[in-house]
Design a protein around this motif. Sequence first.
Motif, PDB file in Angstrom:
ATOM      1  N   TYR A  23      -9.955  12.371  -0.083  1.00 41.86           N
ATOM      2  CA  TYR A  23      -9.741  11.886   1.277  1.00 41.86           C
ATOM      3  C   TYR A  23      -8.185  12.325   1.675  1.00 41.86           C
ATOM      4  N   GLY A  24      -7.471  13.033   0.826  1.00 42.30           N
ATOM      5  CA  GLY A  24      -5.931  13.376   1.299  1.00 42.30           C
ATOM      6  C   GLY A  24      -5.055  11.847   1.452  1.00 42.30           C
ATOM      7  N   LEU A  25      -5.266  11.088   0.359  1.00 46.40           N
ATOM      8  CA  LEU A  25      -4.518   9.949   0.160  1.00 46.40           C
ATOM      9  C   LEU A  25      -3.401   9.983  -0.530  1.00 46.40           C
ATOM     10  N   SER A  26      -2.133   9.401  -0.134  1.00 45.75           N
ATOM     11  CA  SER A  26      -1.079   9.859  -0.800  1.00 45.75           C
ATOM     12  C   SER A  26       0.061   8.451  -0.481  1.00 45.75           C
ATOM     13  N   PHE A  27      -0.295   7.610  -1.792  1.00 46.41           N
ATOM     14  CA  PHE A  27       0.328   6.267  -1.245  1.00 46.41           C
ATOM     15  C   PHE A  27       1.906   6.260  -1.655  1.00 46.41           C
ATOM     16  N   LYS A  28       2.612   5.185  -1.194  1.00 47.47           N
ATOM     17  CA  LYS A  28       4.018   5.255  -1.416  1.00 47.47           C
ATOM     18  C   LYS A  28       4.208   4.851  -2.858  1.00 47.47           C
ATOM     19  N   LYS A  29       3.354   3.952  -3.462  1.00 46.86           N
ATOM     20  CA  LYS A  29       3.380   3.467  -4.810  1.00 46.86           C
ATOM     21  C   LYS A  29       1.943   3.179  -5.351  1.00 46.86           C
ATOM     22  N   SER A  30       1.658   3.214  -6.409  1.00 46.29           N
ATOM     23  CA  SER A  30       0.658   2.756  -7.312  1.00 46.29           C
ATOM     24  C   SER A  30       0.828   1.721  -8.248  1.00 46.29           C
ATOM     25  N   VAL A  31       0.167   0.801  -8.468  1.00 46.94           N
ATOM     26  CA  VAL A  31       0.699  -0.407  -9.503  1.00 46.94           C
ATOM     27  C   VAL A  31      -0.648  -0.374 -10.349  1.00 46.94           C
ATOM     28  N   ASP A  32      -0.212  -0.648 -11.429  1.00 51.29           N
ATOM     29  CA  ASP A  32      -1.203  -0.994 -12.602  1.00 51.29           C
ATOM     30  C   ASP A  32      -1.414  -2.665 -12.771  1.00 51.29           C
ATOM     31  N   LEU A  33      -2.525  -2.937 -12.258  1.00 58.22           N
ATOM     32  CA  LEU A  33      -2.810  -4.630 -12.611  1.00 58.22           C
ATOM     33  C   LEU A  33      -3.943  -4.950 -13.494  1.00 58.22           C
ATOM     34  N   ASP A  34      -3.802  -6.221 -14.179  1.00 56.45           N
ATOM     35  CA  ASP A  34      -4.810  -6.480 -14.711  1.00 56.45           C
ATOM     36  C   ASP A  34      -5.925  -7.083 -13.768  1.00 56.45           C
ATOM     37  N   ILE A  35      -7.206  -6.546 -14.189  1.00 58.26           N
ATOM     38  CA  ILE A  35      -8.298  -6.721 -13.292  1.00 58.26           C
ATOM     39  C   ILE A  35      -8.690  -8.308 -12.474  1.00 58.26           C
ATOM     40  N   GLY A  36      -8.199  -8.959 -13.458  1.00 56.50           N
ATOM     41  CA  GLY A  36      -8.370 -10.611 -12.800  1.00 56.50           C
ATOM     42  C   GLY A  36      -7.182 -11.104 -11.933  1.00 56.50           C
ATOM     43  N   LEU A  37      -6.297 -10.042 -11.710  1.00 53.17           N
ATOM     44  CA  LEU A  37      -5.123 -10.617 -11.185  1.00 53.17           C
ATOM     45  C   LEU A  37      -4.883  -9.743  -9.615  1.00 53.17           C
ATOM     46  N   LYS A  38      -5.907  -8.938  -9.328  1.00 52.02           N
ATOM     47  CA  LYS A  38      -5.776  -7.975  -8.515  1.00 52.02           C
ATOM     48  C   LYS A  38      -5.994  -8.750  -6.786  1.00 52.02           C
ATOM     49  N   TYR A  39      -6.875  -9.677  -6.772  1.00 53.16           N
ATOM     50  CA  TYR A  39      -7.148 -10.249  -5.469  1.00 53.16           C
ATOM     51  C   TYR A  39      -5.792 -11.266  -5.242  1.00 53.16           C
ATOM     52  N   LYS A  40      -5.499 -11.883  -6.471  1.00 48.75           N
ATOM     53  CA  LYS A  40      -4.025 -12.747  -6.184  1.00 48.75           C
ATOM     54  C   LYS A  40      -2.954 -11.846  -5.590  1.00 48.75           C
ATOM     55  N   ALA A  41      -3.000 -10.437  -5.953  1.00 50.14           N
ATOM     56  CA  ALA A  41      -1.872  -9.774  -5.883  1.00 50.14           C
ATOM     57  C   ALA A  41      -2.132  -9.357  -4.232  1.00 50.14           C
ATOM     58  N   ILE A  42      -3.047  -9.064  -3.768  1.00 47.89           N
ATOM     59  CA  ILE A  42      -3.361  -8.450  -2.560  1.00 47.89           C
ATOM     60  C   ILE A  42      -3.111  -9.735  -1.428  1.00 47.89           C
ATOM     61  N   ASN A  43      -3.616 -10.974  -1.740  1.00 43.08           N
ATOM     62  CA  ASN A  43      -3.430 -12.122  -0.808  1.00 43.08           C
ATOM     63  C   ASN A  43      -1.861 -12.596  -0.918  1.00 43.08           C
ATOM     64  N   ALA A  44      -1.201 -12.200  -2.020  1.00 44.47           N
ATOM     65  CA  ALA A  44       0.289 -12.544  -1.975  1.00 44.47           C
ATOM     66  C   ALA A  44       1.107 -11.510  -1.213  1.00 44.47           C
ATOM     67  N   LYS A  45       0.406 -10.633  -0.907  1.00 41.53           N
ATOM     68  CA  LYS A  45       1.042  -9.132  -0.052  1.00 41.53           C
ATOM     69  C   LYS A  45       1.996  -8.449  -0.988  1.00 41.53           C
ATOM     70  N   GLU A  46       1.646  -8.571  -2.420  1.00 41.72           N
ATOM     71  CA  GLU A  46       2.407  -7.600  -3.301  1.00 41.72           C
ATOM     72  C   GLU A  46       1.667  -6.368  -3.342  1.00 41.72           C
ATOM     73  N   ILE A  47       0.603  -6.097  -2.908  1.00 41.13           N
ATOM     74  CA  ILE A  47      -0.053  -4.606  -2.917  1.00 41.13           C
ATOM     75  C   ILE A  47      -0.878  -4.589  -1.412  1.00 41.13           C
ATOM     76  N   ASP A  48      -1.114  -3.474  -0.705  1.00 40.62           N
ATOM     77  CA  ASP A  48      -1.904  -3.220   0.319  1.00 40.62           C
ATOM     78  C   ASP A  48      -3.086  -2.889   0.233  1.00 40.62           C
ATOM     79  N   VAL A  49      -3.696  -2.069  -0.579  1.00 34.58           N
ATOM     80  CA  VAL A  49      -4.852  -1.420  -0.799  1.00 34.58           C
ATOM     81  C   VAL A  49      -5.196  -1.720  -2.523  1.00 34.58           C
ATOM     82  N   MET A  50      -6.614  -1.912  -2.428  1.00 37.45           N
ATOM     83  CA  MET A  50      -7.079  -1.944  -3.922  1.00 37.45           C
ATOM     84  C   MET A  50      -8.359  -1.405  -3.877  1.00 37.45           C
TER      85      MET A  50
END
Length: 301
Positions: A185-212
């Motif tokens: 898709y020609g995606l080029s993110f500003k930053k990529s973060v390695d997260l525990d699978i159980g914490l991803k939704y918490k991270a996006i709801n807290a605006k720590e990440i934008d896409v997952m």
Amino acid sequence: MKLVEKHIKFLATLMVIVLFTTLVGCSKKSKTIKIATKPMSEQFILGEMLKLLIEDNTDLKVEITKGVGGGTSNIHPAIIKGDFDLYPEYTGTAWSFVLKEKEIPDDKTLYKKLNEKYEKEYNLSWVGLYGFNNTYGLVVRKDIAEKYNIKTYSDLAAYSKDLTFGAEYDFYERDDGFKDLCNKYGLSFKKSVDLDIGLKYKAINAKEIDVMNIFTTDGKIETSDVVVLEDDKNFYQTYSCGTVVRNDVIKDHPELKKALMKMENIITEKEMISLNNKVESEGQDEKTVAKEFLKAKGLLK
């Protein structure tokens, strides 16, 4: 005379043996149907639905083995051996993991070939698809999606340079993971973060990440401020869920197939998300959730 008596006794004994064998055979045919499920809430719910429908529409009893470790890798060999009679499976898993097929045809062709190969190689059948596709997917925070009118993966590409992506470690290592997705898709993110699978939704709801990355029937989609994007170039394979059952069980209990077909096209992705959320976030019992859903669909007597 003694010879005649011996002959009569022999015939009587033979009749008892035949009768006993017949009764044993009948008892085998009336055995409990054994269902296996993978270790995830979605499968627990589906297993309960299958149990309810079978017991409501036949005289059969059902025993569920919940959360078989290793999922398909252990359930598939076990069902071939006869340890289990049926289980909910996903077409993509069956095609790529079980059959190890590399080329992926359109969904209709894949399902037809899947049935043929399962019948020929394993003496198994696919009986009905439930209606939802639990595949891999992407979500973006709702505020970002609305700001830039992002609806598809292709839309996301134009803004990815300003966004942070989050995923579990495995996603960055898979063949169909982060690298290939970005290339497609020609995606080029500003930053990529390695997260525990159980914490991803918490991270996006807290605006720590934008896409997952997600599974498209994750229960937490319902309670998170995210938008599920359309995979407009069909990068991900379809994982439609349906029932895999041993052919000899259907032969012994033809009424079973009719009961299983009541699951055909009864659940949408949105409904499966809601059902998963009731169990995972609200703490409801999967049997209760399954029963209420089937009742609402008018499928229980």
